[in-house]
Design a protein around this motif. Structure first.
Motif, short mmCIF file in Angstrom:
data_model
loop_
_atom_site.label_atom_id
_atom_site.label_comp_id
_atom_site.label_asym_id
_atom_site.label_seq_id
_atom_site.Cartn_x
_atom_site.Cartn_y
_atom_site.Cartn_z
N VAL A 143 24.99 -29.35 93.33
CA VAL A 143 24.46 -28.47 92.49
C VAL A 143 25.43 -27.67 91.90
CG1 VAL A 143 22.55 -26.93 92.05
CG2 VAL A 143 22.04 -28.78 93.40
N TYR A 144 25.49 -27.77 90.33
CA TYR A 144 26.29 -26.60 89.70
C TYR A 144 25.60 -25.95 88.91
CZ TYR A 144 30.27 -29.82 90.84
OH TYR A 144 31.15 -30.54 91.66
N THR A 145 25.96 -24.64 89.23
CA THR A 145 24.84 -23.84 88.58
C THR A 145 25.64 -22.44 88.44
OG1 THR A 145 22.81 -22.07 89.05
CG2 THR A 145 24.13 -22.99 90.92
N ARG A 146 25.28 -21.93 87.23
CA ARG A 146 25.78 -20.42 86.80
C ARG A 146 25.09 -19.19 87.49
NH1 ARG A 146 26.65 -23.40 82.37
NH2 ARG A 146 28.90 -23.63 81.44
N GLU A 147 23.98 -19.53 88.14
CA GLU A 147 23.17 -18.51 88.95
C GLU A 147 22.95 -19.01 90.38
OE1 GLU A 147 19.41 -17.82 86.92
OE2 GLU A 147 20.31 -18.41 84.78
N PRO A 148 23.91 -19.08 91.23
CA PRO A 148 23.97 -19.48 92.69
C PRO A 148 23.01 -18.90 93.45
CG PRO A 148 26.06 -18.08 92.02
CD PRO A 148 25.57 -18.23 90.78
N PRO A 198 25.65 -27.64 80.61
CA PRO A 198 24.55 -27.12 81.23
C PRO A 198 24.76 -27.32 82.67
CG PRO A 198 24.16 -29.05 80.13
CD PRO A 198 25.65 -28.78 79.70
N PRO A 199 23.96 -26.53 83.29
CA PRO A 199 23.85 -26.67 85.04
C PRO A 199 23.46 -28.27 85.12
CG PRO A 199 21.97 -25.41 84.24
CD PRO A 199 23.02 -25.38 83.02
N TYR A 200 23.92 -28.76 86.35
CA TYR A 200 23.56 -30.09 86.67
C TYR A 200 23.81 -30.51 88.07
CZ TYR A 200 28.45 -30.84 86.53
OH TYR A 200 29.94 -30.93 86.81
N VAL A 201 23.31 -31.69 88.63
CA VAL A 201 23.72 -32.21 89.66
C VAL A 201 24.69 -33.12 89.67
CG1 VAL A 201 22.96 -33.25 91.81
CG2 VAL A 201 21.37 -31.42 90.70
N GLY A 202 25.88 -32.95 90.12
CA GLY A 202 27.03 -33.80 90.02
C GLY A 202 26.53 -35.00 91.07
#
Length: 265
Positions: A143-148, A198-202
């Motif tokens: 999970v790649y997020t700017r709001e961990p 945008p945030p995403y699941v790699g």
């Protein structure tokens, strides 16, 4: 096949405007072959590696606005309706309400409160990945997020995840676990990530040779985001296909260094 534990990554698919182009690209880079398109399910087309189902590609639905292609990872659930209720209660958004897909199973698409998209799959006749951890198959996701902190709070409320933190203070990285086994990573999107991303699941796919997969990707018009890099988990690279879908490749046989220490949250 025994039912997968709730929260286990179990399937991945992506929508492509140029479906034949996607099939040609992934056939070359990952060695996939493809089945017949299911017209009754909007042209949904399964990908195979060594005769085993590993993913699917699908064209946009008629009238659907075209957007950037992206891989969607699905998590196993014994009851998508119950999972949908937990998603809402945890502050998530349902993009696609629970729906039955013939006798194959039931699904939903959602976003966590930070905007990370993901799917949920309740298996029927289709149980998910038939191959994982081997070349051509799914092997990992992050999970790649700017709001961990938001994602860290959300996912364990929806799925029965434990949480562990990587003790390397230079990187904000956590691991979600099931029964003590690591099943999903979480990485903070720092200023190193393009602001428009945008945030995403790699989604990571296993390959026999990371460098060869990278060369095939660039040779077919794809891009390298970073890598190839050596790690204790294998040699890997983050890539983008010619239609804009991000994915990663990992050669699990080529490991370097010691595995990082993880502390229980």
């Amino acid at each position: 096949m025994a039912a997968l534990a709730e929260g286990t990554p179990c399937w991945a698919d992506a929508m492509f405007t140029d479906l034949e182009g996607a099939k040609s690209f992934y056939g070359d880079v990952l060695g996939w072959t493809f089945g017949e398109s299911a017209s009754e399910f909007g042209g949904y087309t399964q990908a195979y590696s060594g005769g085993k189902a590993v993913a699917a590609v699908v064209p946009p639905m008629p009238g659907q606005p075209e957007g950037t292609s992206a891989w969607c990872l699905y998590f196993a659930s014994p009851d998508v309706d119950a999972t949908a209720r937990r998603i809402r209660a945890a502050g998530g958004e349902l993009v696609l309400e629970p729906m039955k897909v013939g006798d194959f199973g039931s699904m939903l698409i959602a976003r966590d409160p930070s905007g990370v998209p993901f799917g949920v799959w309740q298996a029927g006749a289709h149980e998910g990945f038939e191959k994982r951890g081997e070349p051509g198959g799914y092997c990992w996701a992050e999970v790649y997020t700017r709001e961990p902190a938001t994602s860290d709070a959300f996912f364990p409320k929806v799925f029965p995840f434990g949480v562990r933190r990587m003790e390397d203070g230079a990187i904000d990285f956590k691991v979600f676990t099931l029964g003590g086994e690591s099943v999903l990573g979480r990485m903070e999107m720092t200023s190193d990530f393009p602001p428009e991303l945008p945030p995403y699941v790699g989604v990571y796919f296993a390959v026999e040779d990371c460098d060869e997969a990278v060369a095939r990707t660039t040779g077919r018009g794809g891009k390298v985001v970073f890598g190839p890099l050596d790690s204790p988990f294998g040699r890997f690279a983050a890539l983008v296909d010619p239609q804009g879908a991000a994915f990663a490749v990992l050669d699990t046989a080529r490991t370097t260094g010691e595995l990082p220490a993880l502390s229980q949250e």
